[in-house]
Design a protein around this motif. Structure first.
Motif, PDB file in Angstrom:
ATOM      1  N   GLN A 190      -6.860 -42.940   1.448  1.00  0.00           N
ATOM      2  CA  GLN A 190      -8.199 -42.940   0.963  1.00  0.00           C
ATOM      3  C   GLN A 190      -9.072 -43.260   2.153  1.00  0.00           C
ATOM      4  O   GLN A 190     -10.235 -42.792   2.174  1.00  0.00           O
ATOM      5  CB  GLN A 190      -8.338 -43.365  -0.255  1.00  0.00           C
ATOM      6  CG  GLN A 190      -9.846 -43.322  -1.143  1.00  0.00           C
ATOM      7  CD  GLN A 190      -9.941 -43.689  -2.305  1.00  0.00           C
ATOM      8  OE1 GLN A 190      -9.032 -44.337  -2.660  1.00  0.00           O
ATOM      9  NE2 GLN A 190     -10.999 -43.666  -2.908  1.00  0.00           N
ATOM     10  N   ARG A 193      -9.391 -40.762   5.022  1.00  0.00           N
ATOM     11  CA  ARG A 193     -10.136 -39.701   4.757  1.00  0.00           C
ATOM     12  C   ARG A 193     -11.425 -40.068   4.962  1.00  0.00           C
ATOM     13  O   ARG A 193     -12.401 -39.343   5.174  1.00  0.00           O
ATOM     14  CB  ARG A 193      -9.702 -39.055   3.433  1.00  0.00           C
ATOM     15  CG  ARG A 193      -8.408 -38.390   3.436  1.00  0.00           C
ATOM     16  CD  ARG A 193      -8.098 -37.591   2.282  1.00  0.00           C
ATOM     17  NE  ARG A 193      -8.285 -38.394   0.973  1.00  0.00           N
ATOM     18  CZ  ARG A 193      -7.394 -39.037   0.207  1.00  0.00           C
ATOM     19  NH1 ARG A 193      -6.054 -39.014   0.987  1.00  0.00           N
ATOM     20  NH2 ARG A 193      -7.635 -39.712  -0.795  1.00  0.00           N
ATOM     21  N   SER A 194     -12.099 -41.169   4.234  1.00  0.00           N
ATOM     22  CA  SER A 194     -13.583 -41.604   4.102  1.00  0.00           C
ATOM     23  C   SER A 194     -13.894 -41.978   5.671  1.00  0.00           C
ATOM     24  O   SER A 194     -15.293 -41.210   6.011  1.00  0.00           O
ATOM     25  CB  SER A 194     -13.717 -42.712   3.196  1.00  0.00           C
ATOM     26  OG  SER A 194     -13.068 -42.691   2.020  1.00  0.00           O
ATOM     27  N   ARG A 195     -13.238 -42.245   6.591  1.00  0.00           N
ATOM     28  CA  ARG A 195     -13.529 -42.606   7.648  1.00  0.00           C
ATOM     29  C   ARG A 195     -13.591 -41.334   8.530  1.00  0.00           C
ATOM     30  O   ARG A 195     -14.821 -41.040   9.528  1.00  0.00           O
ATOM     31  CB  ARG A 195     -12.786 -43.524   8.583  1.00  0.00           C
ATOM     32  CG  ARG A 195     -12.678 -44.821   8.080  1.00  0.00           C
ATOM     33  CD  ARG A 195     -11.793 -45.693   8.839  1.00  0.00           C
ATOM     34  NE  ARG A 195     -11.802 -47.132   8.385  1.00  0.00           N
ATOM     35  CZ  ARG A 195     -11.094 -48.201   8.640  1.00  0.00           C
ATOM     36  NH1 ARG A 195      -9.872 -47.973   9.426  1.00  0.00           N
ATOM     37  NH2 ARG A 195     -11.137 -49.500   8.460  1.00  0.00           N
ATOM     38  N   GLU A 196     -12.829 -40.652   8.359  1.00  0.00           N
ATOM     39  CA  GLU A 196     -12.952 -39.171   8.741  1.00  0.00           C
ATOM     40  C   GLU A 196     -14.218 -38.361   8.532  1.00  0.00           C
ATOM     41  O   GLU A 196     -14.675 -37.826   9.468  1.00  0.00           O
ATOM     42  CB  GLU A 196     -11.776 -38.236   8.756  1.00  0.00           C
ATOM     43  CG  GLU A 196     -11.528 -36.879   9.412  1.00  0.00           C
ATOM     44  CD  GLU A 196     -10.262 -36.298   8.908  1.00  0.00           C
ATOM     45  OE1 GLU A 196     -10.202 -34.857   9.607  1.00  0.00           O
ATOM     46  OE2 GLU A 196      -9.407 -36.901   8.468  1.00  0.00           O
ATOM     47  N   GLU A 197     -14.354 -38.237   7.363  1.00  0.00           N
ATOM     48  CA  GLU A 197     -15.530 -37.595   6.791  1.00  0.00           C
ATOM     49  C   GLU A 197     -16.901 -38.134   7.271  1.00  0.00           C
ATOM     50  O   GLU A 197     -17.822 -37.536   7.796  1.00  0.00           O
ATOM     51  CB  GLU A 197     -15.827 -37.681   5.234  1.00  0.00           C
ATOM     52  CG  GLU A 197     -14.582 -36.985   4.583  1.00  0.00           C
ATOM     53  CD  GLU A 197     -14.735 -37.157   3.081  1.00  0.00           C
ATOM     54  OE1 GLU A 197     -15.627 -37.874   2.403  1.00  0.00           O
ATOM     55  OE2 GLU A 197     -13.893 -36.627   2.377  1.00  0.00           O
ATOM     56  N   ILE A 198     -16.751 -39.450   7.464  1.00  0.00           N
ATOM     57  CA  ILE A 198     -18.004 -40.234   8.221  1.00  0.00           C
ATOM     58  C   ILE A 198     -18.207 -39.730   9.573  1.00  0.00           C
ATOM     59  O   ILE A 198     -19.338 -39.534  10.247  1.00  0.00           O
ATOM     60  CB  ILE A 198     -17.975 -41.652   7.879  1.00  0.00           C
ATOM     61  CG1 ILE A 198     -18.211 -42.229   6.406  1.00  0.00           C
ATOM     62  CG2 ILE A 198     -19.108 -42.381   8.641  1.00  0.00           C
ATOM     63  CD1 ILE A 198     -17.883 -43.804   6.315  1.00  0.00           C
ATOM     64  N   GLN A 199     -17.111 -39.757  10.236  1.00  0.00           N
ATOM     65  CA  GLN A 199     -17.364 -39.494  11.580  1.00  0.00           C
ATOM     66  C   GLN A 199     -17.663 -37.951  11.891  1.00  0.00           C
ATOM     67  O   GLN A 199     -18.478 -37.605  12.625  1.00  0.00           O
ATOM     68  CB  GLN A 199     -15.852 -39.408  12.552  1.00  0.00           C
ATOM     69  CG  GLN A 199     -15.364 -40.898  12.459  1.00  0.00           C
ATOM     70  CD  GLN A 199     -13.970 -40.910  13.098  1.00  0.00           C
ATOM     71  OE1 GLN A 199     -13.079 -39.991  13.342  1.00  0.00           O
ATOM     72  NE2 GLN A 199     -13.466 -42.243  13.272  1.00  0.00           N
ATOM     73  N   GLN A 200     -17.200 -36.921  11.024  1.00  0.00           N
ATOM     74  CA  GLN A 200     -17.820 -35.484  11.037  1.00  0.00           C
ATOM     75  C   GLN A 200     -19.268 -35.663  10.513  1.00  0.00           C
ATOM     76  O   GLN A 200     -20.012 -34.718  11.086  1.00  0.00           O
ATOM     77  CB  GLN A 200     -16.971 -34.915   9.961  1.00  0.00           C
ATOM     78  CG  GLN A 200     -15.594 -34.671  10.410  1.00  0.00           C
ATOM     79  CD  GLN A 200     -14.700 -33.783   9.455  1.00  0.00           C
ATOM     80  OE1 GLN A 200     -15.318 -33.579   8.192  1.00  0.00           O
ATOM     81  NE2 GLN A 200     -13.451 -33.474   9.838  1.00  0.00           N
ATOM     82  N   MET A 201     -19.466 -36.289   9.792  1.00  0.00           N
ATOM     83  CA  MET A 201     -21.010 -36.396   9.473  1.00  0.00           C
ATOM     84  C   MET A 201     -21.937 -36.932  10.541  1.00  0.00           C
ATOM     85  O   MET A 201     -23.024 -36.413  10.695  1.00  0.00           O
ATOM     86  CB  MET A 201     -21.321 -37.246   8.179  1.00  0.00           C
ATOM     87  CG  MET A 201     -20.795 -36.628   6.797  1.00  0.00           C
ATOM     88  SD  MET A 201     -20.908 -37.888   5.378  1.00  0.00           S
ATOM     89  CE  MET A 201     -22.615 -37.788   5.197  1.00  0.00           C
ATOM     90  N   ASP A 202     -21.362 -37.888  11.263  1.00  0.00           N
ATOM     91  CA  ASP A 202     -22.196 -38.378  12.305  1.00  0.00           C
ATOM     92  C   ASP A 202     -22.201 -37.540  13.528  1.00  0.00           C
ATOM     93  O   ASP A 202     -23.254 -37.257  14.249  1.00  0.00           O
ATOM     94  CB  ASP A 202     -21.497 -39.794  12.690  1.00  0.00           C
ATOM     95  CG  ASP A 202     -21.650 -41.079  11.839  1.00  0.00           C
ATOM     96  OD1 ASP A 202     -22.648 -40.986  11.023  1.00  0.00           O
ATOM     97  OD2 ASP A 202     -20.750 -41.766  12.054  1.00  0.00           O
TER      98      ASP A 202
END
Length: 260
Positions: A190, A193-202
């Motif tokens: 989990q 996944r959260s870190r990957e979503e944050i990277q995509q948002m950045d």
């Protein structure tokens, strides 16, 4: 063959005989009794939730009492003739009257104090491997007994049974560690996944900032007025129309970035 006085346990036991009381007629009779019991002073039934405790307090015929859910077990319950306990503490083999073939786990001293002598933690994998090898050896001995003296098989069967019970108990001792490791793995997934979503948002944020800077550099100012190519130089495009055009262009760029 089942022992005398002990019920035969099967993997697919027949349903209990009370199933025959679950009929549409009995269900309707129970609803009528609940409506009658919920009548107020005006004689009209009121809407009421009937928990099992209140249903058991009603005067019901014997065949309708089977329709009332039983009380939630507090200590133990029966499944297919086997008595199960609700306690999460795993009983020891000694408490169950079974010979333990591996050393016990180190226990703390009195009042929760550590043991006076340091001891090594129980190595589950090591003793599971030893029990597995003992099972193979005992099975070969069992086959040899059957070929020489088949009537003397009972002691060897009891040894094999004891080995299986010890192996199963060792695995159950390892369950808390397995549960912790599974929870750690789920939390790590989990978090990843959260870190990957944050990277995509950045990354998307950087791309959008670049697009906005590019529009600003090209003179895409909201309050600017631009002369139309098809009209006189004295007639300018209205600011509202320019805002709509710039907004439409910006949303098109955003859609392209999001779809990509």
């Amino acid at each position: 063959m089942a022992e005398p006085g002990r019920p035969l346990n099967t993997a697919f036991a027949p349903p209990p005989p009370l199933w025959k009381y679950f009929t549409p007629e009995n269900l309707q009779r129970l609803e009528d009794i609940k409506k009658e019991a919920s009548k107020g002073e005006d004689g009209r039934p009121k809407k009421k939730e009937w928990p099992p405790t209140e249903l058991r307090s009603l005067t019901l015929p014997p065949e309708l009492r089977f329709l009332v859910p039983p009380e939630i077990p507090k200590e133990q319950y029966s499944v297919f003739g086997e008595v199960q306990t609700l306690s999460t503490a795993l009983p020891s083999l000694e408490e169950q009257g079974i010979t333990q073939l591996y050393p016990s786990s180190p226990k703390p001293g009195a009042n929760g104090e550590p043991a006076s002598q340091p001891t090594q933690p129980l190595n589950h994998a090591y003793y599971l491997l030893k029990i597995s090898k003992s099972l193979l050896l005992n099975f070969l001995e069992f086959v040899g007994i059957l070929s020489v003296a088949p009537d003397q098989f009972e002691p060897k069967v009891e040894d094999i049974r004891n080995l299986f019970i010890n192996a199963h108990h060792l695995l159950n001792l390892y369950r808390p560690h397995q549960a912790r490791e599974s929870l750690i793995m789920m939390m790590e997934e989990q978090l990843a996944r959260s870190r990957e979503e944050i990277q995509q948002m950045d990354k998307l944020k950087e791309e959008l900032n670049g697009v906005l800077d590019q529009l600003a550099a090209e003179g895409a100012d909201v309050g600017a007025t631009i002369l139309s190519d098809n009209e006189d130089d004295t007639k300018a495009v209205k600011p509202d129309e320019r805002v709509q055009e710039d907004s439409r262009l910006l949303w098109d760029i955003l859609d392209d970035k999001l779809d990509g």
